[in-house]
Design an enzyme around this catalytic site. Structure first.
Site, PDB file in Angstrom:
ATOM      1  CG  ASP A   1      -7.803  -8.421  -1.889  1.00 39.30           C
ATOM      2  OD1 ASP A   1      -6.875  -9.190  -1.568  1.00 39.30           O
ATOM      3  OD2 ASP A   1      -7.708  -7.546  -2.769  1.00 39.30           O
TER       4      ASP A   1
ATOM      5  CG  ASP B   1      -9.187  -9.103  -6.331  1.00 36.32           C
ATOM      6  OD1 ASP B   1     -10.119  -8.579  -6.963  1.00 36.32           O
ATOM      7  OD2 ASP B   1      -8.524  -8.478  -5.483  1.00 36.32           O
TER       8      ASP B   1
ATOM      9  CG  ASP C   1     -11.802  -6.907  -4.236  1.00 37.74           C
ATOM     10  OD1 ASP C   1     -10.641  -6.963  -3.815  1.00 37.74           O
ATOM     11  OD2 ASP C   1     -12.083  -6.764  -5.445  1.00 37.74           O
TER      12      ASP C   1
HETATM   13  N1  CTP Z   1      -8.017  -1.033  -2.591  1.00 39.36           N
HETATM   14  C1  CTP Z   1      -7.561  -0.358  -1.480  1.00 39.36           C
HETATM   15  N2  CTP Z   1      -6.370  -0.689  -0.917  1.00 39.36           N
HETATM   16  C2  CTP Z   1      -5.617  -1.686  -1.437  1.00 39.36           C
HETATM   17  C3  CTP Z   1      -6.075  -2.400  -2.552  1.00 39.36           C
HETATM   18  C4  CTP Z   1      -7.295  -2.037  -3.115  1.00 39.36           C
HETATM   19  O1  CTP Z   1      -8.250   0.535  -1.015  1.00 39.36           O
HETATM   20  N3  CTP Z   1      -4.450  -1.988  -0.875  1.00 39.36           N
HETATM   21  C5  CTP Z   1      -9.291  -0.670  -3.180  1.00 39.36           C
HETATM   22  C6  CTP Z   1      -9.111  -0.068  -4.568  1.00 39.36           C
HETATM   23  O2  CTP Z   1      -9.007   1.320  -4.497  1.00 39.36           O
HETATM   24  C7  CTP Z   1     -10.358  -0.490  -5.255  1.00 39.36           C
HETATM   25  C8  CTP Z   1     -10.825  -1.744  -4.533  1.00 39.36           C
HETATM   26  O3  CTP Z   1     -10.058  -1.827  -3.354  1.00 39.36           O
HETATM   27  O4  CTP Z   1     -11.332   0.502  -5.066  1.00 39.36           O
HETATM   28  C9  CTP Z   1     -10.698  -2.968  -5.371  1.00 39.36           C
HETATM   29  O5  CTP Z   1      -9.371  -3.129  -5.798  1.00 39.36           O
HETATM   30  P1  CTP Z   1      -8.932  -4.251  -6.802  1.00 39.36           P
HETATM   31  O6  CTP Z   1      -9.422  -5.574  -6.361  1.00 39.36           O
HETATM   32  O7  CTP Z   1      -7.473  -4.117  -7.005  1.00 39.36           O
HETATM   33  O8  CTP Z   1      -9.596  -3.783  -8.179  1.00 39.36           O
HETATM   34  P2  CTP Z   1     -11.027  -4.066  -8.808  1.00 39.36           P
HETATM   35  O9  CTP Z   1     -11.615  -2.745  -9.114  1.00 39.36           O
HETATM   36  O10 CTP Z   1     -11.818  -4.980  -7.951  1.00 39.36           O
HETATM   37  O11 CTP Z   1     -10.662  -4.745 -10.185  1.00 39.36           O
HETATM   38  P3  CTP Z   1     -10.383  -6.305 -10.455  1.00 39.36           P
HETATM   39  O12 CTP Z   1     -11.627  -6.807 -11.081  1.00 39.36           O
HETATM   40  O13 CTP Z   1      -9.222  -6.328 -11.367  1.00 39.36           O
HETATM   41  O14 CTP Z   1     -10.089  -6.968  -9.155  1.00 39.36           O
HETATM   42 MN    MN Z   2     -11.004  -6.764  -7.221  1.00 40.09          MN
HETATM   43 MN    MN Z   3      -8.666  -6.624  -4.543  1.00 40.89          MN
END
Ligand code: CTP
Ligand code: MN
Ligand code: MN
Ligand code: MN
Length: 385
Positions: A309, A204, A206
């Site tokens: 997100d 995703d 963020d």
């Molecule tokens: N996070 C959070 N609360 C959530 C979801 C995520 O605090 N409900 C935080 C996670 O701890 C992480 C960050 O948001 O530090 C990013 O989460 P995520 O998008 O799931 O992972 P990524 O590290 O960005 O990996 P990816 O590339 O797969 O998205």
């Molecule tokens: Mn992410």
């Molecule tokens: Mn995320």
């Protein structure tokens, strides 16, 4: 070369937040299998076991060289008996039988496929598995009752399981910036998550949003979402209000690891140009259709679904929110564990509380938070634990 050069011993700290973990490392042949076992443990809701495998993998990611023999591991922390057994097997045979049978197992594959649906967690996937369901198609065929998130998840299953590229993330950054600037001039937007850590792809994109004037950010999300919806850029969104403002205990420790910011889990409709979707990706609202079936793909529709997100934080909490949303998830977990176990402090994405002094420690930057915690500063690109 000097005659009696000694290989310096590697000092491996115990907590991942004490170490530098680059994105590219030397031991994927060991860490990927260990992470399969971690994922499988998550599928069986065995959190302790999952964390143990993830910690083992994280130690190997921080090593500056390829592991070739077991005796190179003897002074390393976090490597439990089970992980060592798996590593030994891989070093000797090239593969681990446990990992390979896990990978092949019907349960692992079904859980992977079912939790791969946006909006589906381990609990739901496990229930479906026990009812005999194995894939997202089974959900459709058996007419499972799905909530809105899950419906979007099934509908855009292929797109959402196609990694988001950095280029796509940049296009989405531009859109988010336009949206936010339109509804709140002077707002600050940063890319967080994996892309901030230097990842080339993600599941995703963020974003964290704030405004230097404390309070100006309140109730911002609905305005951003309205703007995006008017432009036809959203396929799905669920906005959650800030529950931090409303909690009567003030900024006490949040009950779980979940933070309470105003946030939006969304699916963007990312327009892709005709000729070369790799070099000219552009988002717009021209296409009004809402399915991403193969027919449409071939009939000239050029867009794809991407998970985004959005999080809004008050300026006073921005440093904590930035640190908390940059990840990796294990790095975050280790930071909180360090704070609690080693410092008698409580860290969240909102604040840092010092139990000894019985007060909150303010911070205007991530560097200051690391300093409060008595940790050497680790930049985002080395938080890939
Ligand atoms: N996070 C959070 N609360 C959530 C979801 C995520 O605090 N409900 C935080 C996670 O701890 C992480 C960050 O948001 O530090 C990013 O989460 P995520 O998008 O799931 O992972 P990524 O590290 O960005 O990996 P990816 O590339 O797969 O998205
Ligand atoms: Mn992410
Ligand atoms: Mn995320
Ligand atoms: Mn290296």
């Amino acid at each position: 070369p000097k005659p009696c050069e000694v290989t310096p011993a590697i000092i491996m700290k115990t907590y991942a937040c004490q170490r530098r973990t680059p994105l590219k490392h030397h031991n994927s042949f060991l860490t990927e299998p260990l992470e399969i076992l971690a994922e499988n443990a998550e599928f069986s809701e065995n959190e302790g076991r999952s964390i143990a495998f993830r910690r083992s993998a994280a130690v190997l990611k921080a090593l500056p060289h390829v592991v070739r023999a077991m005796d190179e591991l003897k002074d390393l922390p976090c490597l439990g008996e089970h992980s060592l057994r798996v590593i030994k097997e891989i070093l000797e045979d090239g593969t681990s039988s446990e990992v390979e049978s896990t990978r092949q197992s019907e349960q692992f594959q079904a859980m992977k496929a079912l939790t791969g649906v946006f909006g589906v967690g381990v609990r739901t996937a496990d229930r479906w598995f026990r009812e005999g369901l194995r894939s997202p198609l089974d959900l459709i065929h058996t007419g499972q009752k799905l909530n809105h998130a899950q419906q979007a998840g099934v509908q855009h299953y292929n797109d959402l399981n196609t990694p988001v590229t950095k280029k796509e993330a940049m296009v989405i950054s531009d859109i988010v910036e336009r949206a936010v600037k339109a509804v709140l001039p002077g707002a600050i937007i940063i890319l967080t998550g994996g892309f901030r850590r230097g990842k080339e792809v993600g599941h995703d994109v963020d974003f964290l949003i704030t405004h230097p004037e404390e309070g100006a950010e309140e109730r911002l999300m609905p305005k951003i979402v309205n703007w995006l919806e008017e432009q036809g850029l959203l396929l799905y969104q669920k906005t959650t209000r800030n529950s931090y403002l409303e909690s009567k205990d003030g900024p006490a420790r949040p009950p779980s690891n979940m933070d309470r910011f105003e946030r939006c889990f969304s699916i963007f409709k990312l327009e892709q140009s005709k000729m070369d979707s790799d070099t000219q990706v552009e988002a717009s609202s021209y296409n009004s259709s809402t399915t991403d079936g193969p027919e449409e793909r071939h009939s000239g529709s050029r867009w794809r679904a991407v998970r985004v997100d959005l999080v809004v934080s008050p300026y006073s909490q921005f440093a904590f929110a930035t640190l908390g949303w940059t990840g990796s998830k294990l790095f975050e977990r280790e930071l909180r564990r360090w704070a609690g176990q080693e410092k008698g402090m409580s860290l969240s994405s909102h604040a840092l509380y010092d139990s000894k002094q019985q007060r909150y420690l303010q911070a205007n930057s991530e560097e200051e938070i690391f300093a409060h915690l008595g940790l050497e500063y680790i930049p985002p690109s080395e938080r890939n634990a």
